[in-house]
Design a protein around this motif. Structure first.
Motif, PDB file in Angstrom:
ATOM      1  N   GLU A 237       0.830  -1.201   0.000  1.00  9.44           N
ATOM      2  CA  GLU A 237       0.000   0.000   0.000  1.00  9.44           C
ATOM      3  C   GLU A 237       0.870   1.258   0.000  1.00  9.44           C
ATOM      4  O   GLU A 237       0.599   2.226  -0.719  1.00  9.44           O
ATOM      5  CB  GLU A 237      -0.936  -0.005   1.210  1.00  9.44           C
ATOM      6  CG  GLU A 237      -1.883  -1.201   1.264  1.00  9.44           C
ATOM      7  CD  GLU A 237      -2.895  -1.192   0.135  1.00  9.44           C
ATOM      8  OE1 GLU A 237      -3.771  -0.327   0.119  1.00  9.44           O
ATOM      9  OE2 GLU A 237      -2.785  -2.066  -0.763  1.00  9.44           O
ATOM     10  N   ARG A 238       1.918   1.256   0.826  1.00 10.41           N
ATOM     11  CA  ARG A 238       2.803   2.423   0.903  1.00 10.41           C
ATOM     12  C   ARG A 238       3.517   2.666  -0.428  1.00 10.41           C
ATOM     13  O   ARG A 238       3.652   3.813  -0.879  1.00 10.41           O
ATOM     14  CB  ARG A 238       3.831   2.221   2.013  1.00 10.41           C
ATOM     15  CG  ARG A 238       4.696   3.458   2.253  1.00 10.41           C
ATOM     16  CD  ARG A 238       5.572   3.301   3.475  1.00 10.41           C
ATOM     17  NE  ARG A 238       6.658   2.347   3.258  1.00 10.41           N
ATOM     18  CZ  ARG A 238       6.716   1.135   3.802  1.00 10.41           C
ATOM     19  NH1 ARG A 238       5.735   0.730   4.600  1.00 10.41           N
ATOM     20  NH2 ARG A 238       7.739   0.334   3.566  1.00 10.41           N
ATOM     21  N   MET A 239       3.966   1.564  -1.072  1.00  8.71           N
ATOM     22  CA  MET A 239       4.643   1.708  -2.360  1.00  8.71           C
ATOM     23  C   MET A 239       3.716   2.299  -3.418  1.00  8.71           C
ATOM     24  O   MET A 239       4.126   3.135  -4.226  1.00  8.71           O
ATOM     25  CB  MET A 239       5.161   0.348  -2.820  1.00  8.71           C
ATOM     26  CG  MET A 239       6.332  -0.204  -2.018  1.00  8.71           C
ATOM     27  SD  MET A 239       7.812   0.857  -2.073  1.00  8.71           S
ATOM     28  CE  MET A 239       7.681   1.737  -0.499  1.00  8.71           C
ATOM     29  N   ARG A 240       2.449   1.880  -3.431  1.00 10.70           N
ATOM     30  CA  ARG A 240       1.508   2.427  -4.405  1.00 10.70           C
ATOM     31  C   ARG A 240       1.282   3.913  -4.171  1.00 10.70           C
ATOM     32  O   ARG A 240       1.234   4.711  -5.120  1.00 10.70           O
ATOM     33  CB  ARG A 240       0.174   1.678  -4.333  1.00 10.70           C
ATOM     34  CG  ARG A 240      -0.779   2.083  -5.460  1.00 10.70           C
ATOM     35  CD  ARG A 240      -2.187   1.523  -5.319  1.00 10.70           C
ATOM     36  NE  ARG A 240      -2.894   2.047  -4.167  1.00 10.70           N
ATOM     37  CZ  ARG A 240      -3.151   1.373  -3.072  1.00 10.70           C
ATOM     38  NH1 ARG A 240      -2.763   0.112  -2.958  1.00 10.70           N
ATOM     39  NH2 ARG A 240      -3.798   1.935  -2.060  1.00 10.70           N
ATOM     40  N   ILE A 241       1.153   4.285  -2.911  1.00 12.30           N
ATOM     41  CA  ILE A 241       0.928   5.685  -2.576  1.00 12.30           C
ATOM     42  C   ILE A 241       2.133   6.536  -2.978  1.00 12.30           C
ATOM     43  O   ILE A 241       1.995   7.626  -3.557  1.00 12.30           O
ATOM     44  CB  ILE A 241       0.634   5.818  -1.069  1.00 12.30           C
ATOM     45  CG1 ILE A 241      -0.747   5.214  -0.762  1.00 12.30           C
ATOM     46  CG2 ILE A 241       0.694   7.270  -0.619  1.00 12.30           C
ATOM     47  CD1 ILE A 241      -1.011   4.989   0.700  1.00 12.30           C
ATOM     48  N   GLN A 242       3.334   6.030  -2.725  1.00  6.08           N
ATOM     49  CA  GLN A 242       4.537   6.790  -3.074  1.00  6.08           C
ATOM     50  C   GLN A 242       4.720   6.895  -4.584  1.00  6.08           C
ATOM     51  O   GLN A 242       5.142   7.931  -5.097  1.00  6.08           O
ATOM     52  CB  GLN A 242       5.757   6.149  -2.412  1.00  6.08           C
ATOM     53  CG  GLN A 242       5.756   6.297  -0.895  1.00  6.08           C
ATOM     54  CD  GLN A 242       6.920   5.581  -0.221  1.00  6.08           C
ATOM     55  OE1 GLN A 242       7.656   4.820  -0.864  1.00  6.08           O
ATOM     56  NE2 GLN A 242       7.095   5.819   1.072  1.00  6.08           N
ATOM     57  N   ARG A 243       4.378   5.818  -5.317  1.00  4.96           N
ATOM     58  CA  ARG A 243       4.479   5.871  -6.774  1.00  4.96           C
ATOM     59  C   ARG A 243       3.512   6.899  -7.363  1.00  4.96           C
ATOM     60  O   ARG A 243       3.765   7.473  -8.428  1.00  4.96           O
ATOM     61  CB  ARG A 243       4.193   4.490  -7.378  1.00  4.96           C
ATOM     62  CG  ARG A 243       5.343   3.498  -7.239  1.00  4.96           C
ATOM     63  CD  ARG A 243       5.133   2.302  -8.143  1.00  4.96           C
ATOM     64  NE  ARG A 243       3.942   1.546  -7.799  1.00  4.96           N
ATOM     65  CZ  ARG A 243       3.914   0.524  -6.944  1.00  4.96           C
ATOM     66  NH1 ARG A 243       5.049   0.133  -6.342  1.00  4.96           N
ATOM     67  NH2 ARG A 243       2.795  -0.118  -6.682  1.00  4.96           N
ATOM     68  N   ALA A 244       2.382   7.102  -6.658  1.00  2.00           N
ATOM     69  CA  ALA A 244       1.393   8.077  -7.135  1.00  2.00           C
ATOM     70  C   ALA A 244       1.751   9.503  -6.740  1.00  2.00           C
ATOM     71  O   ALA A 244       1.029  10.447  -7.090  1.00  2.00           O
ATOM     72  CB  ALA A 244       0.012   7.720  -6.584  1.00  2.00           C
ATOM     73  N   GLY A 245       2.846   9.663  -5.989  1.00  2.00           N
ATOM     74  CA  GLY A 245       3.278  10.999  -5.596  1.00  2.00           C
ATOM     75  C   GLY A 245       2.871  11.383  -4.192  1.00  2.00           C
ATOM     76  O   GLY A 245       3.133  12.518  -3.754  1.00  2.00           O
ATOM     77  N   GLY A 246       2.233  10.457  -3.471  1.00  2.00           N
ATOM     78  CA  GLY A 246       1.843  10.734  -2.094  1.00  2.00           C
ATOM     79  C   GLY A 246       2.930  10.351  -1.112  1.00  2.00           C
ATOM     80  O   GLY A 246       3.964   9.786  -1.479  1.00  2.00           O
ATOM     81  N   THR A 247       2.710  10.644   0.143  1.00  2.00           N
ATOM     82  CA  THR A 247       3.657  10.281   1.204  1.00  2.00           C
ATOM     83  C   THR A 247       2.893   9.651   2.357  1.00  2.00           C
ATOM     84  O   THR A 247       1.674   9.838   2.504  1.00  2.00           O
ATOM     85  CB  THR A 247       4.412  11.518   1.723  1.00  2.00           C
ATOM     86  OG1 THR A 247       3.460  12.473   2.237  1.00  2.00           O
ATOM     87  CG2 THR A 247       5.249  12.165   0.625  1.00  2.00           C
ATOM     88  N   VAL A 248       3.632   8.907   3.173  1.00  2.00           N
ATOM     89  CA  VAL A 248       3.053   8.304   4.378  1.00  2.00           C
ATOM     90  C   VAL A 248       3.822   8.839   5.574  1.00  2.00           C
ATOM     91  O   VAL A 248       5.037   8.644   5.689  1.00  2.00           O
ATOM     92  CB  VAL A 248       3.145   6.769   4.334  1.00  2.00           C
ATOM     93  CG1 VAL A 248       2.614   6.163   5.642  1.00  2.00           C
ATOM     94  CG2 VAL A 248       2.370   6.220   3.143  1.00  2.00           C
ATOM     95  N   ARG A 249       3.113   9.546   6.449  1.00  2.00           N
ATOM     96  CA  ARG A 249       3.724  10.094   7.656  1.00  2.00           C
ATOM     97  C   ARG A 249       2.890   9.688   8.864  1.00  2.00           C
ATOM     98  O   ARG A 249       1.656   9.771   8.835  1.00  2.00           O
ATOM     99  CB  ARG A 249       3.793  11.633   7.589  1.00  2.00           C
ATOM    100  CG  ARG A 249       4.641  12.165   6.465  1.00  2.00           C
ATOM    101  CD  ARG A 249       4.969  13.657   6.683  1.00  2.00           C
ATOM    102  NE  ARG A 249       3.774  14.457   6.923  1.00  2.00           N
ATOM    103  CZ  ARG A 249       3.065  15.035   5.964  1.00  2.00           C
ATOM    104  NH1 ARG A 249       3.412  14.868   4.689  1.00  2.00           N
ATOM    105  NH2 ARG A 249       2.001  15.761   6.266  1.00  2.00           N
TER     106      ARG A 249
END
Length: 378
Positions: A237-249
């Motif tokens: 899930e984190r990898m998909r979000i980062q590939r889309a330009g998002g971040t996880v904090r």
């Protein structure tokens, strides 16, 4: 109890079977006896042939006496310490009236929990519309009968249903002034005859209680997870979000959203938050007792196994108060559902808590059957 009850007893030859006579001395009596014995041998061969043919058909799935599940749903909802109840739920033990399909032969049931955030509009919208979208897209009985893989049809139906429901809500949300920012998880259980299909977005969950024989001869409960949670801390899930330009904090999308898949949340869709559900299936057996669907408010203070054992203890103790119009079993399941939700609040859950408890019983119906195991769709 065997899911496939035995075939009807072989048809007996017409008329009573005459008992063997004592050996007589006349030729006429001897001939009569030989004729009776030959008749008995023919009848025996006929029975054996009929049994052999029935066994062969049963192996090929042509004759089955399937025990179909009878499902009944119970719900309990608690606001907790929140100012607003943002959960929503749907219980449809028989969806036939919604499906309105000509020639529909399957029993279809639907149960769902929606846990809203940033408002209650997304959860309420999903509760009102998702099962109608599902009914419109559900494969007809004729198509399912001709299909080599019913699972593929239902998988496509569920994926399309979630996509349309999300698109419809986002369109409505963006047209508002100001635009709605609501989002919702979704955990939906669809039961077609004896096959359970679970579609899940977010961190609500579905679990199954199955009774199995232990080494000491006693029956023990086994808790089976029917859904997979989606949160930004999971690697995929984190990898998909980062590939889309998002971040996880701090375990949240952009440091705000706790789930990585949802209906609604339009402002996060560009960051990799999607509405494609995780899909799983499980064939019910006569050893299955109940399914629990609940939002994360329950599972913040209960493990899945604890929740199953809590319900099982209440159902087995039979301590519920008798109520007019309800069987003893229905009283126990209703009490278990209410007490489980109340216990979650008592344990300190400040979130909304919604619990759906689905009891499982069986009745016989002649049908063909397939044997599928608990699995996740590819």
């Amino acid at each position: 109890m065997d899911l496939f009850d035995d075939l009807p007893e072989p048809t007996q030859p017409g008329g009573p079977v005459t008992a063997a006579r004592p050996r007589a001395g006349t030729e006429e009596e001897e001939d009569e006896k030989e004729e009776e014995e030959e008749e008995e041998r023919r009848a025996k061969r006929k029975r054996e042939d009929a049994e052999s043919e029935a066994d062969k058909k049963e192996e090929q799935g042509e004759i089955k006496k399937v025990c179909l599940p009878v499902l009944k749903g119970y719900v309990a909802a608690r606001r907790g310490e929140r100012d607003e109840m943002q959960d929503a739920h749907v219980l449809l033990p028989d969806m036939s009236s919604c499906l309105s399909l000509p020639g529909q032969s399957s029993r279809v049931s639907y149960f769902a929990v929606f846990d809203g955030h940033a408002g209650a509009r997304a959860s309420r919208f999903a509760a009102e519309h998702l099962h109608h979208n599902l009914a419109n897209k559900f494969p007809s009985s004729e198509l399912r009968a001709d299909s080599e893989n019913v699972d593929k049809l239902i998988k496509k139906c569920l994926l399309d249903t979630f996509r349309q429901t999300d698109d419809d809500f986002l369109k409505k949300a963006s047209s508002q002034k100001p635009a709605w920012k609501d989002g919702s998880t979704a955990t939906c259980v669809l039961v077609v005859d004896d096959m359970v299909y679970v579609a899940n977005l977010g961190d609500s969950r579905a679990v199954l209680c199955r009774m199995e024989a232990a080494a000491d001869g006693q029956r023990r409960s086994v808790t089976l997870a029917l859904s997979k949670e989606h949160n930004p801390t999971m690697y995929e899930e984190r990898m998909r979000i980062q590939r889309a330009g998002g971040t996880v904090r701090d375990g949240r999308v952009l440091g705000v959203l706790e789930v990585s898949r949802s209906i609604g949340d339009g402002q996060y869709k560009r960051c990799g938050v999607i509405s494609s559900p995780d899909l799983r299936r499980c064939q019910l057996t006569a050893n299955d007792r109940f399914i629990i669907l609940a939002c994360d408010g329950l599972f913040k203070v209960f493990s899945a196994d604890e929740a199953v054992k809590f319900v099982l203890n209440i159902v087995q103790e039979g301590s519920g108060e008798r109520r007019a119009g309800l069987t003893e079993e229905e009283v126990q399941f209703e009490a278990a559902c209410q007490q489980l939700a109340s216990e979650a609040v008592r344990r300190g859950c400040a979130d909304n808590v919604t619990v759906i408890l689905v009891s499982i019983g069986f009745r016989a119906k002649s049908s063909s059957s397939s044997s599928s195991q608990h699995t996740q769709f590819d």
